[in-house]
Design a protein around this motif. Structure first.
Motif, PDB file in Angstrom:
ATOM      1  N   ASP A  99       9.995 -56.425  31.725  1.00 33.50           N
ATOM      2  CA  ASP A  99       8.540 -56.428  31.616  1.00 33.50           C
ATOM      3  C   ASP A  99       8.054 -54.987  31.747  1.00 33.50           C
ATOM      4  O   ASP A  99       8.795 -54.105  32.177  1.00 33.50           O
ATOM      5  CB  ASP A  99       7.902 -57.240  32.755  1.00 33.50           C
ATOM      6  CG  ASP A  99       8.157 -58.722  32.619  1.00 33.50           C
ATOM      7  OD1 ASP A  99       8.266 -59.221  31.486  1.00 33.50           O
ATOM      8  OD2 ASP A  99       8.257 -59.389  33.670  1.00 33.50           O
ATOM      9  N   LYS A 100       6.820 -54.743  31.395  1.00 35.50           N
ATOM     10  CA  LYS A 100       6.186 -53.447  31.643  1.00 35.50           C
ATOM     11  C   LYS A 100       5.604 -53.447  33.059  1.00 35.50           C
ATOM     12  O   LYS A 100       5.103 -54.471  33.528  1.00 35.50           O
ATOM     13  CB  LYS A 100       5.065 -53.155  30.624  1.00 35.50           C
ATOM     14  CG  LYS A 100       5.566 -52.976  29.216  1.00 35.50           C
ATOM     15  CD  LYS A 100       6.401 -51.720  29.108  1.00 35.50           C
ATOM     16  CE  LYS A 100       6.844 -51.487  27.676  1.00 35.50           C
ATOM     17  NZ  LYS A 100       7.867 -50.461  27.580  1.00 35.50           N
ATOM     18  N   MET A 101       5.663 -52.315  33.708  1.00 34.91           N
ATOM     19  CA  MET A 101       5.123 -52.188  35.056  1.00 34.91           C
ATOM     20  C   MET A 101       3.614 -52.349  35.033  1.00 34.91           C
ATOM     21  O   MET A 101       2.933 -51.723  34.218  1.00 34.91           O
ATOM     22  CB  MET A 101       5.517 -50.819  35.623  1.00 34.91           C
ATOM     23  CG  MET A 101       5.174 -50.623  37.052  1.00 34.91           C
ATOM     24  SD  MET A 101       5.865 -49.049  37.609  1.00 34.91           S
ATOM     25  CE  MET A 101       5.163 -48.990  39.231  1.00 34.91           C
ATOM     26  N   GLY A 102       3.079 -53.195  35.899  1.00 36.29           N
ATOM     27  CA  GLY A 102       1.654 -53.477  35.909  1.00 36.29           C
ATOM     28  C   GLY A 102       0.804 -52.507  36.686  1.00 36.29           C
ATOM     29  O   GLY A 102      -0.393 -52.393  36.486  1.00 36.29           O
ATOM     30  N   GLU A 103       1.418 -51.758  37.615  1.00 34.35           N
ATOM     31  CA  GLU A 103       0.673 -50.886  38.496  1.00 34.35           C
ATOM     32  C   GLU A 103       0.125 -49.633  37.792  1.00 34.35           C
ATOM     33  O   GLU A 103      -0.862 -49.065  38.231  1.00 34.35           O
ATOM     34  CB  GLU A 103       1.523 -50.463  39.709  1.00 34.35           C
ATOM     35  CG  GLU A 103       1.790 -51.583  40.681  1.00 34.35           C
ATOM     36  CD  GLU A 103       2.862 -52.571  40.194  1.00 34.35           C
ATOM     37  OE1 GLU A 103       2.975 -53.639  40.810  1.00 34.35           O
ATOM     38  OE2 GLU A 103       3.564 -52.288  39.208  1.00 34.35           O
TER      39      GLU A 103
END
Length: 107
Positions: A99-103
């Motif tokens: 996944d792509k990092m959400g932060e």
């Protein structure tokens, strides 16, 4: 997806050659149809310690541990090691990749 992290503590006499000596295993694992990632990292502060990060598609971990190269690794790896490796093995149902990092994000 199955995520596996393994910490290896290698004998001093193999610290510089370990990855070359077990390259046959790395190549065989990376060639497995269910392998998503199979990467080694060396601790920059302790040259005898290595971290293996592996991920496999759901159900492919069974094929991995039944493979001839895995069986060979079980016989050969102990000669390189100071102690039994530490492992974290986690199954994440339905996950198929990163996944792509959400932060934060990079534009």
């Amino acid at each position: 997806m199955i995520l596996i992290n393994v910490q290896f503590h290698v004998k001093p006499e193999y610290a510089e050659t370990f990855l070359d000596e077990i390259n046959w295993y790395t190549e065989a694992c990376n060639a497995e149809p269910g392998c998503i990632d199979f990467k080694w990292f060396r601790d920059p502060e302790d040259r005898q310690r290595f971290l293996l990060l592996e991920s496999y598609a759901d159900g492919k971990d069974v094929e991995h541990v039944q493979s001839e190269h895995f069986k060979r690794s079980c016989e050969e790896f102990p000669k390189y090691l100071v102690e039994t490796p530490d492992i974290i093995n986690v199954h994440i149902d339905g996950r198929t990749g990163w996944d792509k990092m959400g932060e934060f994000s990079v534009d």
